[in-house]
Design an enzyme around this catalytic site. Structure first.
Site, PDB file in Angstrom:
ATOM      1  CB  SER A  19     -20.918  34.741  30.342  1.00 37.26           C
ATOM      2  OG  SER A  19     -20.926  35.896  31.247  1.00 37.26           O
ATOM      3  CD  GLU A  21     -17.842  33.286  38.844  1.00 42.57           C
ATOM      4  OE1 GLU A  21     -17.881  34.219  38.259  1.00 42.57           O
ATOM      5  OE2 GLU A  21     -17.556  33.087  39.972  1.00 42.57           O
ATOM      6  CB  THR A  52     -13.813  30.401  40.551  1.00 45.70           C
ATOM      7  OG1 THR A  52     -14.000  29.212  40.852  1.00 45.70           O
ATOM      8  CG2 THR A  52     -15.044  31.173  40.053  1.00 45.70           C
ATOM      9  CE1 TYR A  53      -5.115  30.328  39.807  1.00 45.86           C
ATOM     10  CE2 TYR A  53      -4.590  31.977  41.672  1.00 45.86           C
ATOM     11  CZ  TYR A  53      -4.242  30.841  40.616  1.00 45.86           C
ATOM     12  OH  TYR A  53      -2.979  30.680  40.702  1.00 45.86           O
ATOM     13  CB  ALA A  55      -9.369  31.366  48.960  1.00 47.75           C
ATOM     14  CG  ASP A 113     -11.899  37.395  49.410  1.00 52.22           C
ATOM     15  OD1 ASP A 113     -12.104  38.363  49.407  1.00 52.22           O
ATOM     16  OD2 ASP A 113     -12.636  36.443  49.251  1.00 52.22           O
ATOM     17  CE1 TYR A 152     -16.857  42.462  45.087  1.00 50.98           C
ATOM     18  CE2 TYR A 152     -15.324  43.912  43.922  1.00 50.98           C
ATOM     19  CZ  TYR A 152     -15.475  42.771  44.543  1.00 50.98           C
ATOM     20  OH  TYR A 152     -14.628  41.821  44.413  1.00 50.98           O
ATOM     21  CG  HIS A 156     -14.303  44.926  48.060  1.00 50.62           C
ATOM     22  ND1 HIS A 156     -13.414  44.947  49.174  1.00 50.62           N
ATOM     23  CD2 HIS A 156     -14.161  43.814  47.424  1.00 50.62           C
ATOM     24  CE1 HIS A 156     -12.859  43.915  49.309  1.00 50.62           C
ATOM     25  NE2 HIS A 156     -13.198  43.305  48.311  1.00 50.62           N
ATOM     26  CE  LYS A 172     -11.336  46.640  39.578  1.00 51.39           C
ATOM     27  NZ  LYS A 172     -12.118  45.578  40.116  1.00 51.39           N
ATOM     28  CG  PHE A 223     -20.649  33.565  49.441  1.00 47.19           C
ATOM     29  CD1 PHE A 223     -19.648  33.243  49.941  1.00 47.19           C
ATOM     30  CD2 PHE A 223     -21.162  33.984  48.235  1.00 47.19           C
ATOM     31  CE1 PHE A 223     -18.524  33.789  48.928  1.00 47.19           C
ATOM     32  CE2 PHE A 223     -20.089  34.288  47.380  1.00 47.19           C
ATOM     33  CZ  PHE A 223     -18.931  33.934  47.845  1.00 47.19           C
ATOM     34  CG  HIS A 273     -20.946  36.093  34.908  1.00 45.78           C
ATOM     35  ND1 HIS A 273     -20.078  35.551  33.797  1.00 45.78           N
ATOM     36  CD2 HIS A 273     -20.407  35.801  36.094  1.00 45.78           C
ATOM     37  CE1 HIS A 273     -19.176  35.000  34.446  1.00 45.78           C
ATOM     38  NE2 HIS A 273     -19.350  34.822  35.703  1.00 45.78           N
TER      39      HIS A 273
END
Ligand code: FAD
Length: 301
Positions: A19, A21, A52-53, A55, A113, A152, A156, A172, A223, A273
């Site tokens: 997949s 992104e 993606t969405y 921040a 975030d 993660y 995280h 979740k 990052f 992914h």
């Protein structure tokens, strides 16, 4: 516009699924480059492609229009990322309903975030979804969506322990998540150990490794610091001295990613992914090494 329709034959290495992104483009030029990448990668028949969405919900409209265009103009199955940040439940629900109305059936549900950036304390929006778990439940209540969540392997950054993170992942899944995609990592041992712990915790959904081809080592290293992913010294060594040599950097990046995914295949991993950064070439080459092939099946005007 003439389109070549190509189709992937399955991998000789096994039943490999991929997949991809993407992020929503800001300018017409970036949009053209995104669509070049989508056109190049689509014939590999990914299980889904996600968008993606930004921040703080900053790309709400652009994420929606990119996802809607993918649905309109391709046969790909898009997944829309969505966060809880800076919006009320009603506003988020409206976004979810709008996706359902245009035919989207897959959402990547995230907390997001903190508004003032990773590292600062997260404060839920008053009247908003407080956690990703709440968001997953909200999405499942509103429609027949497939819901992917984050995972993660190196924990995280806000989590006190990996076990606390696993509790969040379990919550979740109990709320309806059907797949997790991991934060990127470079040392496969982190991922393999993590999956063992996830299974020991009784979590049975697919934990798909998120793979980032290193297009730009400095950028990725910076990052990684924010996201809690470690950058091994061997990786830094491989890119040493290549800051002004993009051509060699790309060859090294392809070699590093190939080594990583082929080692995961040796450990029985079948789903990958890719964080494409909206660039197709490296990802296409890695998929080729994974055994994915395309062939022309139809040409339409
Ligand atoms: P979660 O996994 O829900 O939780 C993160 C931490 O918050 C937990 O470890 C825990 O400390 C705490 N926590 C959460 N829920 C609870 C609970 N019920 N009880 C106690 N503690 C809790 N960001 C974007 O802005 N846009 C994107 O499109 C985007 N896509 C991503 C895709 C992937 C695959 C990944 C891995 C990350 C993505 N992110 C994105 C980044 C993500 O938003 C940040 O990492 C954010 O800080 C955490 O969101 P999450 O949903 O991953 O958090």
């Amino acid at each position: 516009m003439a389109h070549d329709f190509l189709r992937a034959s399955r991998s000789p290495l096994g039943n490999i699924r991929v997949s991809f992104e993407f992020f929503p483009p800001k300018t017409a030029e970036m949009e053209a480059s995104l669509w070049d990448s989508i056109t190049r990668l689509a014939p590999l028949e990914p299980s889904f492609v996600s968008v993606t969405y930004g921040a703080g919900g900053s790309t709400r409209e652009r994420t929606h229009s990119t996802v809607a265009r993918i649905l309109r103009e391709t046969t790909l199955k898009p997944a829309a990322h969505l966060t809880c940040v800076a919006a009320t439940r009603e506003e988020v629900d409206e976004v979810i309903r709008a996706y359902h109305a245009v035919g989207v059936r897959h959402i990547v549900a995230l907390r997001g975030d903190p508004v003032s950036g990773p590292g600062s304390a997260y404060e839920p929006h008053p009247g908003g979804y407080a956690t990703s778990t709440d968001l997953v439940a909200g999405i499942r209540r509103l429609g027949d969506f497939e819901v992917t969540v984050s995972a993660y392997p190196e924990k995280h950054p806000e989590s006190a322990t990996l076990d606390a993170d696993l509790d969040v992942l379990k919550a979740k899944v109990d709320a309806g998540a059907t797949r997790a995609v991991t934060q990127f990592f470079f040392d496969n041992a982190h991922y393999l150990r993590y999956v063992d712990r996830v299974r020991a915790r009784g979590i049975n959904i697919p934990i798909v490794p998120g793979i980032v081809p290193v297009q730009n080592f400095r950028q990725i290293a910076s990052f990684a610091k924010k996201t809690g992913a470690s950058v091994p010294q061997w990786l830094a060594d491989r890119f040493e001295g290549l800051d002004d040599d993009p051509a060699t950097r790309r060859l090294v990046a392809a070699a590093v990613a190939a080594e990583q995914v082929l080692d995961l295949v040796d450990h029985g991993v079948t789903d990958f992914h890719f964080y494409t950064m909206n660039k197709a070439d490296l990802v296409y080459a890695i998929c080729h090494l994974l055994g994915l092939r395309t062939h022309l099946i139809e040409r339409a005007a």
